[in-house]
Design an enzyme around this catalytic site. Structure first.
Site, mmCIF file in Angstrom:
data_model
loop_
_atom_site.group_PDB
_atom_site.id
_atom_site.type_symbol
_atom_site.label_atom_id
_atom_site.label_comp_id
_atom_site.label_asym_id
_atom_site.label_seq_id
_atom_site.Cartn_x
_atom_site.Cartn_y
_atom_site.Cartn_z
ATOM 1 N N PRO A 1 0.830 -1.205 0.000
ATOM 2 C CA PRO A 1 0.000 0.000 0.000
ATOM 3 C C PRO A 1 0.863 1.255 0.000
ATOM 4 C CG PRO A 1 -0.726 -1.520 1.695
ATOM 5 C CD PRO A 1 0.535 -2.083 1.145
ATOM 6 N N GLY A 2 0.456 2.233 -0.774
ATOM 7 C CA GLY A 2 1.152 3.511 -0.770
ATOM 8 C C GLY A 2 2.389 3.586 -1.628
ATOM 9 N N GLY B 1 2.396 3.659 -4.828
ATOM 10 C CA GLY B 1 2.146 4.449 -6.033
ATOM 11 C C GLY B 1 1.517 3.675 -7.182
ATOM 12 N N LYS B 2 0.782 2.633 -6.872
ATOM 13 C CA LYS B 2 0.154 1.843 -7.944
ATOM 14 C C LYS B 2 -0.917 2.651 -8.675
ATOM 15 C CE LYS B 2 -1.063 -1.313 -4.968
ATOM 16 N NZ LYS B 2 -0.379 -0.790 -3.787
ATOM 17 N N THR B 3 -1.772 3.281 -7.899
ATOM 18 C CA THR B 3 -2.836 4.078 -8.506
ATOM 19 C C THR B 3 -2.227 5.224 -9.315
ATOM 20 O OG1 THR B 3 -4.165 3.536 -6.574
ATOM 21 C CG2 THR B 3 -4.978 5.280 -7.975
ATOM 22 N N HIS C 1 18.372 7.241 30.834
ATOM 23 C CA HIS C 1 17.972 6.097 30.021
ATOM 24 C C HIS C 1 18.330 6.326 28.547
ATOM 25 C CE1 HIS C 1 15.028 2.780 28.969
ATOM 26 N NE2 HIS C 1 15.132 3.410 27.812
ATOM 27 N N GLU C 2 17.901 7.464 28.025
ATOM 28 C CA GLU C 2 18.145 7.733 26.608
ATOM 29 C C GLU C 2 19.633 7.931 26.341
ATOM 30 O OE1 GLU C 2 15.886 7.061 24.650
ATOM 31 O OE2 GLU C 2 14.180 7.145 26.008
ATOM 32 N N ASP D 1 12.128 -1.873 25.209
ATOM 33 C CA ASP D 1 13.501 -2.253 24.867
ATOM 34 C C ASP D 1 13.705 -3.738 25.094
ATOM 35 O OD1 ASP D 1 14.003 0.416 24.399
ATOM 36 O OD2 ASP D 1 14.701 0.784 26.448
#
Ligand code: ADP
Ligand code: MG
Ligand code: ZN
Length: 614
Positions: free
Chosen positions: A212-213, A215-217, A434-435, A510
């Site tokens: 999906p998304g 760019g088929k259409t 933490h980060e 995590d």
């Protein structure tokens, strides 16, 4: 500013049939009005009571009758002097030629005439019918998808007519392979004879397959634009209605329109809505779908691949696996064109195409944008550019800056930034630690991707985030990369342990991620020495044994224990590596966390400058 206008806005469509008001509607309206008029305007007639003839003669003898009206030679209506009942009617059981004389004798006023308002009575009898028909008529008009009354079977195909804003291959970024295959279709539509002269047959049906998304259409429209032919667009779900037979006749109508307008392209979007394998219906109503599908197959066979009907049928689906094999047979959708997810270069081009529609600042680094959007489809990128423009508009900027793109990406990836979330200082500090743990590990692991940025601005449900920025897209990963990835996952946990001697619930995701990756390493990727390159516990399609579902298990209890042990071993090993690195660089960890507390967000460059890392 907004870039992802709906296709319809770009392609104003003209309905093929003009919408003159339906004469039937008028008739219906008139009938209803007559009914209401009659209801309110009818003369108020007192109730007529039918009495036996004997009672009538009794009244006559009593001289109680005021006047009579002779309707015909068998029916009389009249009223009584004492007014009970007000009006009566009686049927004469035999032809009584003396009755009139008798009445006159008694000085009763006699008049001739017709029964009371038969018109209104007849109309009243008709009312239920009128209402019934009206209801059916109304249902038909409002039935989903039927544009007009009694036009169920008409296809709702939209014929796009571009007003100079044609979509061409230039509007589709990347997709080199798909374009290459479709060039041939374009060439055929432009000059069918060139192909038929040589006896070459061009495929009638081309199936665009992709996530999906991707760019088929868009691609289907670009083919029509390139070839400069009429283009009929219909979605698979448009065929499927609640009434059996409607879909089939819509298919017929669609192809008829196509033939009339040849050369042209018929595009059936989301083909799987009608094209699922027959017999494998889910729930009720698959009869209708099967009929529709059968009609589609018949119509496709009816086309001559020669120049006579130079009609090409394009279809799109993201589930080619569920399509009925009959659809994919030679002579039908025998050519499949894969519309792939964009790689990093293509993502950059998609960014550029969509960014053209917004006012850009000068410093936009498209390469970096593309790299920071791994796994995003064309539609998602279009959406991202639009979000960035919205952010720019919200802060009343003149141009869309790199910062706007960053914010838009964070919003899409992590959820909306919750700047107003009230977080205690202690919690912020813990998040920063933490980060920082995650972030710092990026610099001391050999196989890890570089850090993109680290932030303690809460987004969605996450209190913070450390993101990496892959140098390029990878389609396969080495064992080293995955292990380092797990180490980074443990960075948050290890940092909390190191500085607080206890951890928080913030580590949940995590730990989940780490465990999942380790399990994949052991059970699927054959990356564990002890367990070897063996696939364990493949998730098979469920097998139906009678009415029971059997999932076959392909390893023993003992193996199960060994698998668990192997997963644990990997997790222990990686956890210890994370701990070891952070212990060694504890001062840097604390410095980074402090900086995060003040700045909230730090980029790769910021971190390097802060910690003197080359
Ligand atoms: P699909 O039909 O495959 O689900 P769409 O064709 O509807 O995807 O794509 C949605 C939108 O995404 C398009 O309208 C376009 O704006 C954008 N898009 C997708 N792929 C591309 C691409 N390769 N180049 C430019 N825009 C694209
Ligand atoms: Mg689509
Ligand atoms: Zn974390």
């Amino acid at each position: 500013m907004a870039n992802n206008e709906k296709p319809r806005q770009k392609f104003p469509l003209k309905p093929r049939k003009n919408n003159k008001s339906n004469p039937l509607a008028l008739v219906f309206f008139v009938i209803i009005s007559i009914f209401f008029a009659s209801f309110f305007l009818r003369p108020s007639t007192p109730a007529v009571q039918t009495i036996p003839y004997s009672t009538f003669t009794h009244f006559l003898d009593q001289k109680n009758i005021l006047k009579v009206k002779i309707i015909d030679d068998r029916t009389i209506e009249g009223s009584l002097k004492d007014g009970t009942p007000l009006l009566f009617r009686t049927f004469i059981p035999y032809q009584d030629s003396t009755l009139l004389a008798k009445l006159m004798e008694n000085d009763i006023a006699v008049e001739g005439g017709s029964a009371n308002n038969p018109f209104w009575r007849i109309l009243l009898e008709l009312v239920p019918w009128i209402i019934g028909f009206g209801f059916i008529y109304y249902m038909m008009r409002s039935a989903p998808g039927s544009g007009k009354a009694f036009q169920f079977g008409k296809s709702k195909a939209k014929k796009y007519e571009d007003n100079g804003k044609k979509i061409t291959f230039a509007d589709v970024a990347g997709q080199k392979d798909a374009k290459y295959e479709l060039e041939e279709v374009v060439a055929f539509l432009k000059d069918p004879e060139r192909f038929t002269r040589m006896g070459a047959k061009i495929p009638k049906g081309v199936l665009l397959v992709g996530m999906p998304g991707t760019g088929k259409t868009l691609m289907a429209r670009a083919v029509a634009g390139e070839a400069n032919v009429a283009y009929f667009h219909m979605s698979g779900s448009d065929f499927v209605e609640m009434f059996v037979g409607v879909g089939a006749s819509r298919v017929r109508d669609l192809f008829e329109q196509g033939r009339k307008n040849a050369p042209c392209i018929i595009f059936i979007d989301e083909l799987d809505a009608v094209g699922r394998t027959r017999g494998a219906g889910y729930g009720g109503g698959h009869d209708e779908r099967e009929q529709t599908l059968n009609q589609l197959l018949v119509e496709m066979d009816g086309f001559d691949a020669g120049a006579k009907d130079s009609v090409i049928i394009l279809a799109a689906t993201n589930r080619p696996d569920v399509l009925d094999p009959a659809l994919l047979r030679p002579g039908r959708f025998d050519r499949q064109v894969v519309v792939a997810m964009p790689d990093v270069k293509e993502r950059e081009q998609i960014f550029r195409i969509h960014a053209k529609k917004v006012q850009l600042a000068n410093e936009i680094d498209f390469d970096k944008l593309a790299r920071a959007a791994p796994g995003m489809s064309g539609a998602e990128i279009a959406n991202l550019v639009n979000e960035a423009a919205l952010f720019a508009a919200r802060r009343q900027g003149d141009t869309v800056t790199m910062g706007d793109f960053e914010e838009a990406r964070d919003k899409i990836v992590m959820g909306v930034a919750r700047t107003s979330l009230a977080i205690s200082e202690k919690e912020r500090k813990m998040t920063a630690i933490h980060e920082s743990g995650h972030a710092l590990l990026h610099y001391y692991l050999e196989n890890a991707d570089p850090l993109h940025k680290v932030t303690i601005v809460p987004h969605g449900r996450a209190l913070g985030m450390a993101m990496s920025l892959p140098e390029s897209d990878s389609y396969s990963r080495t064992k080293g990369w995955i292990e380092d990835r797990i180490v980074i996952c443990y960075g948050g946990w290890a940092a909390e342990m190191l500085l607080y001697k206890e951890t928080t619930t913030g580590t949940k995701q995590d730990i989940q991620q780490a465990t999942e990756m380790a399990r994949h390493m052991v059970c699927e990727w054959g990356m564990d020495e002890d367990m070897g390159p063996v696939a364990y516990g493949q998730e098979d399609e469920p097998i139906f044994v009678g009415r029971e579902i059997a999932r076959h298990k392909d390893y023993s209890e003992e193996t199960a224990k060994n698998l668990d042990a192997a997963v644990k071993k990997i997790l222990d090993r990686t956890k210890e590596r994370a701990q070891a690195i952070l212990v060694e660089h504890q001062t840097e960890l604390e410095k980074l966390a402090d900086e995060l507390m003040t700045k909230e967000t730090l980029s790769d460059e910021d971190v390097k400058a802060l910690l003197n890392i080359k």
